[in-house]
Scaffold this active site. Structure first.
Site, PDB file in Angstrom:
ATOM      1  N   ARG A  83      -2.640   0.908 -22.910  1.00 32.20           N
ATOM      2  CA  ARG A  83      -1.180   0.433 -22.534  1.00 32.20           C
ATOM      3  C   ARG A  83      -0.563   1.193 -21.520  1.00 32.20           C
ATOM      4  O   ARG A  83      -0.626   2.484 -21.262  1.00 32.20           O
ATOM      5  CB  ARG A  83      -0.393   0.292 -23.512  1.00 32.20           C
ATOM      6  CG  ARG A  83       0.893  -0.602 -23.388  1.00 32.20           C
ATOM      7  CD  ARG A  83       2.010  -0.543 -24.676  1.00 32.20           C
ATOM      8  NE  ARG A  83       2.974  -1.321 -24.150  1.00 32.20           N
ATOM      9  CZ  ARG A  83       4.053  -1.289 -25.040  1.00 32.20           C
ATOM     10  NH1 ARG A  83       4.592  -0.459 -25.896  1.00 32.20           N
ATOM     11  NH2 ARG A  83       5.416  -1.800 -24.651  1.00 32.20           N
ATOM     12  N   HIS A  84       0.243   0.621 -20.585  1.00 37.31           N
ATOM     13  CA  HIS A  84       1.145   1.206 -19.554  1.00 37.31           C
ATOM     14  C   HIS A  84       1.965   2.257 -20.174  1.00 37.31           C
ATOM     15  O   HIS A  84       2.366   2.053 -21.470  1.00 37.31           O
ATOM     16  CB  HIS A  84       2.056   0.124 -18.548  1.00 37.31           C
ATOM     17  CG  HIS A  84       2.687  -0.381 -19.564  1.00 37.31           C
ATOM     18  ND1 HIS A  84       4.044  -0.358 -20.113  1.00 37.31           N
ATOM     19  CD2 HIS A  84       2.653  -2.120 -19.793  1.00 37.31           C
ATOM     20  CE1 HIS A  84       4.549  -1.301 -20.509  1.00 37.31           C
ATOM     21  NE2 HIS A  84       3.971  -2.377 -20.642  1.00 37.31           N
TER      22      HIS A  84
END
Length: 470
Positions: A83-84
């Site tokens: 995930r970012h």
């Protein structure tokens, strides 16, 4: 070749995991640094990565040593779906924060010092143009993760493989994801002091934002208010009303002014201040642990019904990513037998909405009883808890090992070893993993699952049952 796992390193890893559990329990009981909000463990998808792995607070580059399945195994491939990193609020949430701030400044009348601080010293610094962009902390999340993975898997995440083009980078088109994968690469380049290799990544929204491409999901869940009926019901529950009353009492404003949206904005504001600036914000004083448990459950309900087990299509929308993973593992297994592996590492950066459907498709964190608006109290020990599953920079790692009896597959979530649902071994033979997911490998066709026919525009709301082939 990955070295054999020594007795000494096993003791250290066991000790590290024990400290992690102790630290988590200490936070839950309030025995923590005063700079950390007592409610920090309940921020859901807006939580810090180091609060899932508390040992990182003392040393952000510390690693849990990766243990090969046995001494005759060597790692031949790593797929990291990430995930970012930490981001600013979206424009939608920033507007809610502004409305909250106006309420507190103009209407609140308590004499508490924390409220006086908000009204006289705290400045509204969130602007709508921030709109979910990656913050510096988010870049650090990915730079540090890159270094830890290079430490955990030195034979795979190596300068030689980077220079040889055997580390592939793919990302969602969203700026926070592109910035994250660039920060990840910077972490590696700086680690190896490499200056003559440029940053390369491929943008692939079909893979990393599959949910936008799945017509049935968009129509039956994303754009269908009834799909999240359990969330709506919980917002009107006695538990949520109690949180609203307590917040109104703390601010000394009429109860009618404190809506569920206002409560959510305050909870998010506390989490953003902590995640972005590492501040124990005065906004956090609006909640105690009892309130945080309620708000965490509300957020988990939303993710459960929108991205997890609530509707079948949520999971099935990730078929493309599922097949991408197994097609690559199949290829690497075949190539290794031929003596030439083309892709040592695959780094894919997406969203919480990328990870949760895939984790659910694979059967992780599935509760026997579905999460609903009326079973909050009985779900206190639930497995589906986004605070622990998908903080910022959450990562799902698949490590393929070549072993004497055939390839084996390990899976780690947030750098911790987990076991495939329905399997006992922490690193089963790859062929057994394929057998476990045989029905999905033979089916799970994205176009068939995501196509919408006139008679199936919506999915019936059945909160107490699951339709599943797993």
């Amino acid at each position: 070749m990955t070295p054999a796992f020594s007795k000494q390193s096993l003791i250290l890893t066991t000790f590290s995991l024990a400290l992690t559990r102790l630290s988590y329990c200490s936070i839950a009981k309030g025995n923590v640094d005063s700079n950390i909000p007592l409610i920090a463990n309940y921020f859901g998808t807006k939580g810090r990565y180091e609060d899932v792995n508390p040992y990182l607070r003392d040393n952000i580059l510390a690693v849990n040593t990766s243990r090969p399945p046995s001494s005759d195994c060597s790692a031949i491939h790593l797929t990291a779906i990430i995930r970012h990193g930490t981001r600013y609020p979206t424009t939608k949430n920033i507007k809610k924060i502004h409305r909250l701030y106006d309420l507190v400044v103009n209407e609140a009348s308590s004499t508490e010092k924390w409220l006086e601080h908000i009204q006289t010293e705290w400045k509204m610094w969130y602007t709508e143009d921030m709109d979910g962009k990656l913050v510096q902390k988010g870049r650090d999340d990915h730079r540090h993760l890159a270094i830890r993975l290079a430490t955990m898997f030195p034979s795979l995440v190596s300068e030689e493989n980077l220079r040889g083009g055997r580390i592939k980078f793919t990302t969602s088109s969203k700026h926070r994801c592109v910035d994250s994968i660039e920060a990840f690469q910077v972490g590696l380049l700086n680690l190896w002091k490499v200056k003559d290799v440029g940053q390369l990544h491929e943008i692939d929204d079909d893979l990393m934002r599959f949910f936008d491409k799945c017509q049935r999901f968009v129509e039956s869940v994303e754009n269908n208010p009834s799909a999240l009926m359990e969330v709506k019901l919980f917002k009107a529950s006695a538990a949520m009303q109690k949180v609203q009353r307590k917040m109104a009492d703390r601010l000394r404003v009429p109860y009618s002014l404190v809506t569920p949206a206002m409560v959510e904005a305050a909870f998010f504001l506390c989490s953003y201040e902590f995640a972005i600036k590492s501040l124990h914000s005065p906004w956090c004083q609006l909640f105690d642990e009892e309130d945080a448990l309620v708000l965490e459950y509300k957020n988990d309900l939303k993710q459960y019904w929108k991205r997890g087990y609530g509707h079948n299509i949520n999971r099935k929308s990730s078929c493309t990513l599922f097949h991408d993973l197994f097609n690559r593992l199949d290829l690497i297994s075949h190539q290794h037998r031929s003596g030439q592996v083309s892709e040592a590492v695959t780094v894919q950066v997406g969203h919480g909405e990328t990870l949760l459907p895939l984790l659910s498709l694979l059967g992780f964190f599935r509760d026997v009883t579905p999460l609903t608006a009326d079973n909050f109290l009985s779900q206190r020990e639930r497995a589906f808890r986004t605070s622990r599953i998908v903080p910022y920079a959450a990562n799902l790692l698949f490590v393929l090992y070549a072993c004497g009896e055939g390839p084996r597959l390990q899976v780690l979530l947030n750098e911790r070893l987990v076991t495939f649902p329905g399997m006992k071994e922490p690193a089963p033979l790859y062929r057994e993993v394929r057998e476990r997911y045989g029905a999905l490998l033979q089916g799970c066709d994205f176009h068939r699952e995501c196509g919408v026919t006139p008679s199936r525009h919506t999915e019936p709301h059945h909160p107490h049952s699951h339709n599943s082939e797993l």
